[in-house]
Design an enzyme around this catalytic site. Structure first.
Site, PDB file in Angstrom:
ATOM      1  N   SER A   1      67.119  24.835  66.269  1.00 18.35           N
ATOM      2  CA  SER A   1      68.234  24.274  64.873  1.00 18.35           C
ATOM      3  C   SER A   1      68.316  22.640  65.648  1.00 18.35           C
ATOM      4  O   SER A   1      67.421  21.979  64.784  1.00 18.35           O
ATOM      5  CB  SER A   1      69.820  24.835  65.945  1.00 18.35           C
ATOM      6  OG  SER A   1      69.847  24.826  65.051  1.00 18.35           O
TER       7      SER A   1
ATOM      8  N   ASP B   1      68.270  30.164  62.235  1.00 13.10           N
ATOM      9  CA  ASP B   1      68.669  29.499  62.937  1.00 13.10           C
ATOM     10  C   ASP B   1      67.368  30.057  64.119  1.00 13.10           C
ATOM     11  O   ASP B   1      67.857  31.928  64.671  1.00 13.10           O
ATOM     12  CB  ASP B   1      69.528  29.372  63.188  1.00 13.10           C
ATOM     13  CG  ASP B   1      70.382  28.626  63.562  1.00 13.10           C
ATOM     14  OD1 ASP B   1      69.247  28.314  65.265  1.00 13.10           O
ATOM     15  OD2 ASP B   1      71.045  27.789  64.178  1.00 13.10           O
TER      16      ASP B   1
END
Length: 282
Positions: free
Chosen positions: A98, A218
């Site tokens: 991320s 993610d």
């Protein structure tokens, strides 16, 4: 292109990361260096010591998933550039999930643009706060704005600099397994993988990022803090816990919570915790 293969996370215990790194690369929790290198066992001990030193010289940096708390990562990266140049020379690979993968990519491919990245992050966060419903405001293109920042920050040859040195954690929507991508044939491939690692469903949009015929979200959902198999991985996170570089906080009863391979303190200053959550979600 080689097919993507899921990672085997079962053998990656937190304790396998190696000794703590305090003020530089040091060996800890191990036997003292042999004092009599001239005796019968001295040569063997010296070889073991040299092997340990060689392992310590192979250093990796891993940045945790953390949303807009990635500003902490930028501060750490800036400090490393200013005060840890010797350490950075020994870094063989960079990893992240991320926001952590974004900072890792900048530190590897464009360290001179850390301050520009810092300014972009503040402006991006402020822009989201001005929206009626934050990032989920109808018509607001979170991923498009993030891509514009990548296009601006990453150099034309970023994919060449990152190839086999940057490891980005992403999650397959089909299998829910974690993949660590380190091959980037083009700059667009690198950008797509970084976008995939940063895509939080609903918050960042409704359509997962498409890459190589699959849909991705993610990487923090399945591995928020990648630990690379070779060498010593130095971990960086804005959350207090069993990490090498992180805020210092006092937990209760020495308890830690394991979240997607990141072990953090569940308790602490509630004011700081509330502030961190607010920053993380924008």
């Amino acid at each position: 292109r080689a097919p993507l293969h899921p990672r085997n996370l079962s053998g990656r215990a937190q304790g396998a990361r190696g000794p703590a790194l305090i003020g530089g690369a040091t060996l800890s929790d191990g036997p003292a260096p042999p004092s009599g290198l001239g005796d019968a066992g001295g040569a063997a001990n010296a070889e073991v010591l040299q092997a340990c030193i060689a392992i310590m010289k192979h250093i990796n940096l891993s940045f945790a998933a953390c949303g807009f708390l990635g500003i902490y990562h930028l501060g750490a990266a800036s400090a490393l550039c200013k005060h840890g140049k010797k350490l950075l020379k020994d870094v063989q690979a960079f990893a992240g999930a991320s926001a952590g993968s974004l900072v890792a990519s900048v530190l590897l491919t464009a360290p001179e643009k850390i301050e520009e990245c810092n300014a972009f992050t503040y402006n991006f966060a402020e822009e989201i706060r001005r929206q009626w419903f934050g990032a989920v405001t109808p018509g607001y293109d979170f991923m498009g704005r993030l891509r514009s920042g990548m296009e601006w920050i990453l150099p034309p040859n970023a994919h060449e600099l990152a190839h086999h040195r940057l490891h980005v954690s992403i999650t397959s929507t089909r299998t829910r397994e974690n993949y660590l991508v380190s091959s980037f044939p083009s700059r667009e491939d690198l950008i797509q993988v970084l976008l995939a690692s940063s895509f939080v469903p609903i918050y960042a949009g409704l359509r997962p990022v498409a890459y190589r015929g699959q849909k991705w979200i993610d990487g923090g959902f399945t591995d928020s803090l990648p630990i690379l198999p070779g060498g010593r991985t130095v971990t960086i996170s804005p959350f207090s816990g069993r990490l090498d570089i992180s805020p210092q906080d006092k937990g209760q009863l020495g308890l830690y919570v394991g979240i997607a391979n990141q072990h953090i303190l569940p308790y602490g200053d509630m004011t700081d915790t509330q502030h961190n959550v607010e920053v993380m979600i924008g």
